[in-house]
Design an enzyme around this catalytic site. Sequence first.
Site, PDB file in Angstrom:
ATOM      1  N   ILE A  71      27.485  -4.643 -69.640  1.00  0.00           N
ATOM      2  CA  ILE A  71      26.653  -5.847 -69.526  1.00  0.00           C
ATOM      3  C   ILE A  71      26.878  -6.815 -70.684  1.00  0.00           C
ATOM      4  O   ILE A  71      26.399  -7.953 -70.647  1.00  0.00           O
ATOM      5  CB  ILE A  71      25.151  -5.500 -69.416  1.00  0.00           C
ATOM      6  CG1 ILE A  71      24.656  -4.723 -70.643  1.00  0.00           C
ATOM      7  CG2 ILE A  71      24.879  -4.743 -68.126  1.00  0.00           C
ATOM      8  CD1 ILE A  71      23.149  -4.517 -70.658  1.00  0.00           C
TER       9      ILE A  71
ATOM     10  N   LEU B 254      18.327  -1.844 -65.600  1.00  0.00           N
ATOM     11  CA  LEU B 254      17.923  -0.660 -66.359  1.00  0.00           C
ATOM     12  C   LEU B 254      18.885  -0.320 -67.484  1.00  0.00           C
ATOM     13  O   LEU B 254      18.556   0.523 -68.338  1.00  0.00           O
ATOM     14  CB  LEU B 254      17.814   0.564 -65.441  1.00  0.00           C
ATOM     15  CG  LEU B 254      16.736   0.523 -64.377  1.00  0.00           C
ATOM     16  CD1 LEU B 254      17.340   0.252 -63.004  1.00  0.00           C
ATOM     17  CD2 LEU B 254      15.936   1.820 -64.352  1.00  0.00           C
TER      18      LEU B 254
ATOM     19  N   LYS C 296      14.003  -3.770 -77.157  1.00  0.00           N
ATOM     20  CA  LYS C 296      13.443  -3.889 -75.816  1.00  0.00           C
ATOM     21  C   LYS C 296      12.388  -4.994 -75.759  1.00  0.00           C
ATOM     22  O   LYS C 296      12.289  -5.723 -74.765  1.00  0.00           O
ATOM     23  CB  LYS C 296      12.843  -2.556 -75.365  1.00  0.00           C
ATOM     24  CG  LYS C 296      13.866  -1.472 -75.085  1.00  0.00           C
ATOM     25  CD  LYS C 296      14.826  -1.857 -73.965  1.00  0.00           C
ATOM     26  CE  LYS C 296      14.157  -1.869 -72.611  1.00  0.00           C
ATOM     27  NZ  LYS C 296      15.137  -2.150 -71.506  1.00  0.00           N
TER      28      LYS C 296
ATOM     29  N   ASP D 196       8.890  14.732 -89.745  1.00  0.00           N
ATOM     30  CA  ASP D 196       8.634  13.723 -88.726  1.00  0.00           C
ATOM     31  C   ASP D 196       9.680  12.621 -88.743  1.00  0.00           C
ATOM     32  O   ASP D 196      10.353  12.382 -89.748  1.00  0.00           O
ATOM     33  CB  ASP D 196       7.250  13.102 -88.954  1.00  0.00           C
ATOM     34  CG  ASP D 196       6.621  12.583 -87.670  1.00  0.00           C
ATOM     35  OD1 ASP D 196       7.304  12.586 -86.637  1.00  0.00           O
ATOM     36  OD2 ASP D 196       5.438  12.183 -87.718  1.00  0.00           O
TER      37      ASP D 196
ATOM     38  N   SER E  88      18.698   3.795 -75.330  1.00  0.00           N
ATOM     39  CA  SER E  88      17.280   4.166 -75.219  1.00  0.00           C
ATOM     40  C   SER E  88      16.776   5.237 -76.175  1.00  0.00           C
ATOM     41  O   SER E  88      15.580   5.517 -76.180  1.00  0.00           O
ATOM     42  CB  SER E  88      16.994   4.634 -73.784  1.00  0.00           C
ATOM     43  OG  SER E  88      17.690   5.835 -73.510  1.00  0.00           O
TER      44      SER E  88
ATOM     45  N   THR F 217       9.842  -0.599 -71.564  1.00  0.00           N
ATOM     46  CA  THR F 217       9.148   0.581 -72.081  1.00  0.00           C
ATOM     47  C   THR F 217       7.798   0.226 -72.664  1.00  0.00           C
ATOM     48  O   THR F 217       7.577  -0.912 -73.115  1.00  0.00           O
ATOM     49  CB  THR F 217      10.010   1.241 -73.177  1.00  0.00           C
ATOM     50  OG1 THR F 217       9.268   2.278 -73.819  1.00  0.00           O
ATOM     51  CG2 THR F 217      10.412   0.231 -74.248  1.00  0.00           C
ATOM     52  N   ASP F 218       6.898   1.212 -72.709  1.00  0.00           N
ATOM     53  CA  ASP F 218       5.606   0.989 -73.363  1.00  0.00           C
ATOM     54  C   ASP F 218       5.724   0.960 -74.885  1.00  0.00           C
ATOM     55  O   ASP F 218       4.795   0.550 -75.584  1.00  0.00           O
ATOM     56  CB  ASP F 218       4.583   2.044 -72.938  1.00  0.00           C
ATOM     57  CG  ASP F 218       4.982   3.474 -73.260  1.00  0.00           C
ATOM     58  OD1 ASP F 218       6.103   3.694 -73.782  1.00  0.00           O
ATOM     59  OD2 ASP F 218       4.187   4.395 -72.985  1.00  0.00           O
ATOM     60  N   GLU F 219       6.895   1.350 -75.417  1.00  0.00           N
ATOM     61  CA  GLU F 219       7.059   1.369 -76.870  1.00  0.00           C
ATOM     62  C   GLU F 219       7.028  -0.027 -77.486  1.00  0.00           C
ATOM     63  O   GLU F 219       6.837  -0.172 -78.696  1.00  0.00           O
ATOM     64  CB  GLU F 219       8.345   2.102 -77.248  1.00  0.00           C
ATOM     65  CG  GLU F 219       8.317   3.577 -76.865  1.00  0.00           C
ATOM     66  CD  GLU F 219       9.436   4.376 -77.490  1.00  0.00           C
ATOM     67  OE1 GLU F 219       9.796   4.089 -78.645  1.00  0.00           O
ATOM     68  OE2 GLU F 219       9.940   5.294 -76.815  1.00  0.00           O
TER      69      GLU F 219
ATOM     70  N   TYR G 272      14.883   0.494 -81.607  1.00  0.00           N
ATOM     71  CA  TYR G 272      14.911   0.574 -80.145  1.00  0.00           C
ATOM     72  C   TYR G 272      13.820  -0.284 -79.521  1.00  0.00           C
ATOM     73  O   TYR G 272      14.089  -1.146 -78.670  1.00  0.00           O
ATOM     74  CB  TYR G 272      14.760   2.026 -79.678  1.00  0.00           C
ATOM     75  CG  TYR G 272      14.366   2.127 -78.225  1.00  0.00           C
ATOM     76  CD1 TYR G 272      15.211   1.657 -77.225  1.00  0.00           C
ATOM     77  CD2 TYR G 272      13.136   2.676 -77.846  1.00  0.00           C
ATOM     78  CE1 TYR G 272      14.841   1.726 -75.883  1.00  0.00           C
ATOM     79  CE2 TYR G 272      12.763   2.752 -76.511  1.00  0.00           C
ATOM     80  CZ  TYR G 272      13.619   2.274 -75.537  1.00  0.00           C
ATOM     81  OH  TYR G 272      13.245   2.330 -74.211  1.00  0.00           O
TER      82      TYR G 272
ATOM     83  N   ASN H  28       6.663   7.583 -71.018  1.00  0.00           N
ATOM     84  CA  ASN H  28       7.790   8.512 -71.180  1.00  0.00           C
ATOM     85  C   ASN H  28       8.157   9.187 -69.860  1.00  0.00           C
ATOM     86  O   ASN H  28       7.315   9.818 -69.221  1.00  0.00           O
ATOM     87  CB  ASN H  28       7.435   9.598 -72.209  1.00  0.00           C
ATOM     88  CG  ASN H  28       7.549   9.102 -73.627  1.00  0.00           C
ATOM     89  OD1 ASN H  28       7.174   7.969 -73.937  1.00  0.00           O
ATOM     90  ND2 ASN H  28       8.062   9.937 -74.508  1.00  0.00           N
TER      91      ASN H  28
ATOM     92  N   ILE I 255       9.609  20.467 -83.191  1.00  0.00           N
ATOM     93  CA  ILE I 255       8.530  19.511 -82.938  1.00  0.00           C
ATOM     94  C   ILE I 255       8.323  18.687 -84.204  1.00  0.00           C
ATOM     95  O   ILE I 255       8.129  19.239 -85.289  1.00  0.00           O
ATOM     96  CB  ILE I 255       7.220  20.221 -82.551  1.00  0.00           C
ATOM     97  CG1 ILE I 255       7.423  21.067 -81.287  1.00  0.00           C
ATOM     98  CG2 ILE I 255       6.104  19.209 -82.336  1.00  0.00           C
ATOM     99  CD1 ILE I 255       6.176  21.819 -80.871  1.00  0.00           C
TER     100      ILE I 255
ATOM    101  N   THR J 215      28.686   5.025 -70.693  1.00  0.00           N
ATOM    102  CA  THR J 215      28.616   5.452 -72.089  1.00  0.00           C
ATOM    103  C   THR J 215      28.187   6.916 -72.148  1.00  0.00           C
ATOM    104  O   THR J 215      28.053   7.583 -71.127  1.00  0.00           O
ATOM    105  CB  THR J 215      27.658   4.563 -72.874  1.00  0.00           C
ATOM    106  OG1 THR J 215      26.363   4.595 -72.246  1.00  0.00           O
ATOM    107  CG2 THR J 215      28.145   3.120 -72.916  1.00  0.00           C
TER     108      THR J 215
END
Length: 354
Positions: A58, A79, A161, A286, A83, A130-132, A157, A186, A213, A34
């Site tokens: 998949i 994996l 996950k 943001d 993402s 992921t830690d998210e 996302y 990250n 930012i 992709t």
Amino acid sequence: MKILITGGAGFIGSAVVRLAVARGHEVVNLDAMTYAASETNVASVSGSNLYSFEKADIRDRAALDRIFASHRPDWVMHLAAESHVDRSIDGPADFIETNVTGTFNMLEAARSYWVAQGKPDSFRFHHISTDEVFGSLPNDPQVKFTEDTPYDPRSPYSASKASSDHLVRAWHETYGLPVVLTNCSNNYGPFHFPEKLIPVVILNALAGKPLPIYGRGENIRDWLYVEDHADALLLVVEKGELGRSYNIGGENERTNLELVKTLCSILDTLKPAAKPYAEQITFVTDRPGHDARYAIDPSRIRSELGWRPSVTVEEGLTKTVQWYLDNEAWWRPLLERKGVGVRLGVQAAGETAA
């Protein structure tokens, strides 16, 4: 060992492929190719007799069954995933189809193969996450994500996950499938697709563009050098306890503003411009649902498996900046891909993607 690695032409996956081949493992790289994948990510090992490639999705169960039967892997390292959080805000369907349904297909294909092989003790299914999935932390250095932190995903996302993590645990508990799981902080480093913060900052700085930012740059992340992560992943699939999860962190917390200023300082040294790169910093609206802080407690993987990161964030960022300076031929064509360089994830509430 023969390892089936899904998403092996992506950022983290390709780092695992390169390291696994270097360590003498036979690798089958399964990737749908992709937008975020690139064959050049694995060019350094593509000529090895230890490497083979299967272009497949998949979400295609028949293709997975064929690949398992043909290659007969000892381990699976899963994996493959959508993402990018901003893309998930604009188009959540792809994240559900790939990260949830795709993981279900992988689990069922792996289970069918494992049973057909007589349930060998050596088989492993390693799910990389992921830690998210844990949500957001307060700005308190004493509070970090552990493997027992309750799940609290805040974006399409991270929700996709989290769902895939739950499926993997359920297949272990219900069917006995031998699984291990990891949740990482990250990642950054070479071959990072240029839609994420660090490559965006590097490439915008070099082009004289604003360095965006989100908010006031106060969001905190724990940064993990991708080659350290690959090392940890191979350790977990080989030696991790079945049914157990391991948090992998870089032990390098920085606010986004601190991180960008560090990148600017490195660029000032390695590629001086007419004025300091930090003058290009621009604060933008943001992201919706932007988690305040992520931080990993890596005590389990350190105490049980003896792993810890090899570089500080400053050392890793210096390596990363130098890599981008040396590899324009890699990143330049990627800037033309859909959505790259365009601010995503800012649609008004209730608005759907085109």
